[in-house]
Design a protein around this motif. Structure first.
Motif, PDB file in Angstrom:
ATOM      1  N   THR A 130      20.578  14.589   2.617  1.00 17.39           N
ATOM      2  CA  THR A 130      19.277  13.936   2.461  1.00 17.39           C
ATOM      3  C   THR A 130      19.434  12.478   2.064  1.00 17.39           C
ATOM      4  OG1 THR A 130      18.274  16.041   1.803  1.00 17.39           O
ATOM      5  CG2 THR A 130      17.063  14.031   1.278  1.00 17.39           C
ATOM      6  N   ILE A 131      20.319  12.200   1.110  1.00 18.31           N
ATOM      7  CA  ILE A 131      20.518  10.819   0.661  1.00 18.31           C
ATOM      8  C   ILE A 131      21.132   9.979   1.773  1.00 18.31           C
ATOM      9  CG2 ILE A 131      21.630   9.358  -1.049  1.00 18.31           C
ATOM     10  CD1 ILE A 131      19.327  11.130  -2.058  1.00 18.31           C
ATOM     11  N   PRO A 166      17.540   2.207  -0.569  1.00 15.77           N
ATOM     12  CA  PRO A 166      16.795   0.992  -0.199  1.00 15.77           C
ATOM     13  C   PRO A 166      15.338   1.128  -0.601  1.00 15.77           C
ATOM     14  CG  PRO A 166      17.224   2.354   1.735  1.00 15.77           C
ATOM     15  CD  PRO A 166      17.999   2.977   0.612  1.00 15.77           C
ATOM     16  N   LEU A 167      14.694   0.002  -0.858  1.00 18.82           N
ATOM     17  CA  LEU A 167      13.300   0.031  -1.309  1.00 18.82           C
ATOM     18  C   LEU A 167      12.373   0.620  -0.254  1.00 18.82           C
ATOM     19  CD1 LEU A 167      13.002  -3.438  -3.087  1.00 18.82           C
ATOM     20  CD2 LEU A 167      12.986  -1.196  -4.151  1.00 18.82           C
ATOM     21  N   ILE A 190       0.833  -1.201   0.000  1.00 20.76           N
ATOM     22  CA  ILE A 190       0.000   0.000   0.000  1.00 20.76           C
ATOM     23  C   ILE A 190       0.867   1.250   0.000  1.00 20.76           C
ATOM     24  CG2 ILE A 190      -1.679   1.309   1.362  1.00 20.76           C
ATOM     25  CD1 ILE A 190      -2.785  -1.340   2.348  1.00 20.76           C
ATOM     26  N   ARG A 191       1.997   1.195   0.709  1.00 25.92           N
ATOM     27  CA  ARG A 191       2.865   2.363   0.833  1.00 25.92           C
ATOM     28  C   ARG A 191       3.753   2.580  -0.389  1.00 25.92           C
ATOM     29  NH1 ARG A 191       4.371   4.174   6.089  1.00 25.92           N
ATOM     30  NH2 ARG A 191       6.485   4.437   5.292  1.00 25.92           N
ATOM     31  N   MET A 192       3.856   1.587  -1.257  1.00 31.48           N
ATOM     32  CA  MET A 192       4.735   1.721  -2.417  1.00 31.48           C
ATOM     33  C   MET A 192       4.064   2.579  -3.492  1.00 31.48           C
ATOM     34  SD  MET A 192       7.328   0.116  -1.304  1.00 31.48           S
ATOM     35  CE  MET A 192       8.454  -0.268  -2.637  1.00 31.48           C
ATOM     36  N   VAL A 193       4.819   3.509  -4.041  1.00 30.55           N
ATOM     37  CA  VAL A 193       4.295   4.468  -5.019  1.00 30.55           C
ATOM     38  C   VAL A 193       5.191   4.446  -6.250  1.00 30.55           C
ATOM     39  CG1 VAL A 193       3.753   6.903  -5.434  1.00 30.55           C
ATOM     40  CG2 VAL A 193       3.429   5.914  -3.155  1.00 30.55           C
ATOM     41  N   THR A 197       7.469   7.454   1.720  1.00 29.77           N
ATOM     42  CA  THR A 197       8.337   8.337   2.491  1.00 29.77           C
ATOM     43  C   THR A 197       9.582   8.693   1.694  1.00 29.77           C
ATOM     44  OG1 THR A 197       7.552   7.311   4.534  1.00 29.77           O
ATOM     45  CG2 THR A 197       9.570   8.602   4.667  1.00 29.77           C
ATOM     46  N   MET A 198      10.125   7.727   0.976  1.00 31.80           N
ATOM     47  CA  MET A 198      11.296   7.978   0.141  1.00 31.80           C
ATOM     48  C   MET A 198      10.944   8.952  -0.983  1.00 31.80           C
ATOM     49  SD  MET A 198      13.621   5.734   1.367  1.00 31.80           S
ATOM     50  CE  MET A 198      14.700   5.113   0.104  1.00 31.80           C
TER      51      MET A 198
END
Length: 662
Positions: free
Chosen positions: A489-490, A514-515, A331-334, A372-373
């Motif tokens: 940031t990275i 990371p994913l 669900i969180r993956m975009v 979030t990423m």
């Protein structure tokens, strides 16, 4: 219960429509004759106008109406979508956004935009279009019969049939008849379902396009037929859901489903997508994380017990929590394409501001990252793209002098790379000037003249605070801020940045991330008296440390893994455990990007689901660790930063190519 604010819901939907509008305009600039792009852009404007009027955004509706009317000329082939028009249309899109977010904003700018838009449209009107005679008067127009039934949920969504009939009356003279044959008995009548249909006889030359606009919000789920009144064969209007019950319909008649069945179908269709606040997803992820920790505790207790029923329950809970974790993560993956689309406008505006013609290419838009990423990547990518355009690409004259095409190229791509996503920003510009970077670094005191650095180490200096090779300060660059923010940031996302360049050919910056940052599968290992977690997706294989190697040996060495030399690190020495070496040590081979390194551990305990907890600011300088996790017995295990450890091993390879093989 929290009731969503309808105005805020409109704003959210309008933002999405404005993004679609911007993308359509940018695509249209590249392909002005694409009718599908013209129609999709027009539909986005029409939807914003209708929704704005519905929710009380009168200024939005009025401005978009003028914009839409002007843009309709492109649909009719009376004007062409050239670069000047697209530039003003993008300004109009920005003004719509301002009116939606700040309803009391100054409207004077909008009048100037519309004036510019009208002037450009009038100036670009084709001569043949201007000479085209007006359509014949109504006496020469044909009569058409339109029959329609609204979808079952139309009234619930605020559709007023009388307003639709008024819009149809604006097309031409009409005669309206109500179709009451579907009204059910009073005891089963649902007042929220529009049972009445409508027959509208219209005098017009060809009303199909105008009818399209009237039913723009409804046509995918309604019944609608349109036929010349004097003919016996009807012309189905695109796209009818079912044939209307009309004797003029040429489509084969099919049994009509009961209204309650249609309602169920519409409800199921509407339920396929649901807008959920991001905060609720974050809260759900936290709860799943706590569940995973509790499940690990139960599994550990069950492992020490002889109760078979307890073991069965623990195994079932582990299976369920694993499935819930995967579902929640999904669900969180975009798709990263939602982020990439933001930069098309940036590059378009930079090209105009700098006078550098350029082509912006994206690929890998379907690659998914944790939301979030995605949110935290926007600013770093903006800095890198601006840097590529401003510093990387040469002017058109210089490119032609070097035998390059006048139009530069900037490419943004994303691919999966093991447990990571690699995002690359490439340009075909002049490349990095190593000598200039070194001179500036020495001038700033970052290095001394006798410091020996590899090319990669030298390029990494551009991420130092205040570092800039620009000769002058401009609105885009020269102050040395931005690239250090990118680096921080990275690093905060547990990622790395690699730079590769070829003088005169171009530069590529690759972000490896990371994913996800929330829950990962991990391999639990022991080094001395401490336990550590290695992200399982980074693990390639595990081998025994070969006999004959001094377990007390110091420094870094190499292993021969099927003919390939792989450096290995003794974590006992890296972490300074102070405990004696144990026999039969294991080597865990991990990878990051193109690099590999072996990590020597005392024991491999097993695999587990790892809930990532961020380290405090006091521990932010511990580069070997990316976070911590709570084990089933309540103790804490640090999560190894495999990217940092692989980089350490690779640095040893660069300096000690002649290392011995085991």
């Amino acid at each position: 219960m929290n009731i969503p604010d309808p105005v805020e819901t409109f704003r959210q939907e309008a933002r999405e429509l404005l993004d679609q509008l911007e993308a359509g305009l940018l695509d249209l600039e590249q392909d002005p004759s694409n009718a599908d792009l013209v129609n999709s852009t027009f539909r986005a404007l029409h939807t914003i106008k209708g929704s704005g009027a519905m929710f009380g955004f009168v200024a939005v509706a009025e401005f978009v109406h003028e914009f839409e009317t002007t843009f309709d000329r492109i649909r009719k082939g009376q004007s062409r979508a050239d670069t000047a028009l697209i530039r003003v249309a993008l300004d109009a899109k920005d003004h719509i956004h301002l009116l939606i977010e700040s309803p009391h904003a100054e409207i004077g700018a909008g009048e100037k935009i519309l004036a510019s838009l009208h002037a450009i449209m009038e100036g670009s009107a084709p001569a043949e279009a201007a000479a085209t005679p007006e359509p014949p008067a109504s006496g020469a127009e044909r009569k058409w019969r339109l029959e329609f039934y609204l979808p079952p949920d139309a009234l619930l969504h605020g559709t007023n049939p009388l307003l639709l009939l008024e819009e149809l009356a604006q097309i031409g003279p009409v005669s309206v008849t109500a179709l009451t044959g579907r009204i059910p008995a009073l005891d089963v009548l649902d007042p929220e379902i529009p049972h009445i249909g409508w027959r509208v006889d219209i005098e017009a030359d060809d009303p199909a396009a105008a009818i399209d606009d009237v039913f723009l919000f409804l046509r995918d789920t309604m019944e609608l037929t349109l036929a010349p009144l004097e003919d016996s064969v009807s012309i189905p209007h695109e796209p009818p859901a079912e044939p209307a019950e009309s004797p003029r319909s040429a489509r084969p008649s099919t049994p009509r489903r009961p209204d309650n069945d249609r309602s169920d179908t519409v409800e199921r269709t509407a339920a396929t997508s649901l807008r959920v606040p991001a905060e609720r997803l974050d809260e759900l992820m936290d709860r799943v994380g706590e569940l995973v920790i509790a499940q690990a505790r139960l599994s550990q207790i069950a492992g020490l017990s002889s109760d078979g029923a307890l073991k069965t329950v623990a195994e079932e809970l582990e299976r369920l929590s694993s499935g819930l974790r995967d579902t929640t993560m999904g669900i969180r993956m975009v798709p990263i394409g939602t982020l990439f689309n933001r930069f098309r406008r940036l590059v378009h505006d930079l090209a105009g501001e700098l006078g550098k013609p350029m082509e912006f290419i994206t690929s890998g838009e379907d690659t998914e990252l944790d939301k979030t990423m995605i949110e935290r990547l926007a600013d770093p990518l903006v800095h890198l793209i601006r840097n590529a355009v401003d510093h990387g690409l040469e002017s058109a004259d210089k490119r032609l002098a070097k035998g390059k095409p006048a139009k530069g190229k900037v490419q943004l791509s994303a691919v999966y790379s093991g447990a990571e996503v690699a995002i690359s920003i490439s340009d075909d510009g002049a490349g990095l000037d190593a000598a200039r970077i070194r001179a500036k670094a020495e001038e700033n005191g970052l290095i001394t003249p006798d410091t020996k650095l590899t090319d990669q180490e030298l390029y990494q200096l551009i991420f130092a605070p205040g570092f800039s090779t620009a000769g002058t300060v401009t609105s885009l660059s020269g102050r040395g801020v931005g690239m250090d923010v990118v680096k921080r940031t990275i690093d905060g996302l547990r990622g790395t940045i690699d730079l590769a360049t070829v003088p005169g050919v171009g530069t590529t910056a690759t972000l490896r991330l990371p994913l996800t940052l929330a829950i990962i599968d991990g391999m639990l290992v022991r080094v001395g008296n401490g336990r550590y977690t290695i992200p399982l997706a980074a693990v390639e294989e595990c081998v025994e440390l070969p006999e004959g190697i001094d377990a007390q040996g110091s420094g870094r060495n190499f292993l021969d893994i099927r003919g390939t030399l792989v450096p290995y690190l003794r974590l006992r020495e890296v972490f300074d455990t102070g405990t004696p070496a144990e026999p039969h040590q294991k080597v865990v081979i991990v990878s990051s990007g193109e690099g590999r390194v072996g990590l020597v551990v005392d024991q491999i305990i097993g695999n587990n689901q790892t809930v990532t907890k961020q380290l405090s600011k006091l521990h932010s300088n511990l580069k070997s660790f990316s976070g911590a996790t709570i084990l089933g017995d309540g103790t804490v295990a640090l999560i190894l930063d495999t990217a940092h450890l692989v980089a350490s091993g690779q640095a040893y390879v660069d300096r000690n190519i002649g290392g011995r093989a085991a």
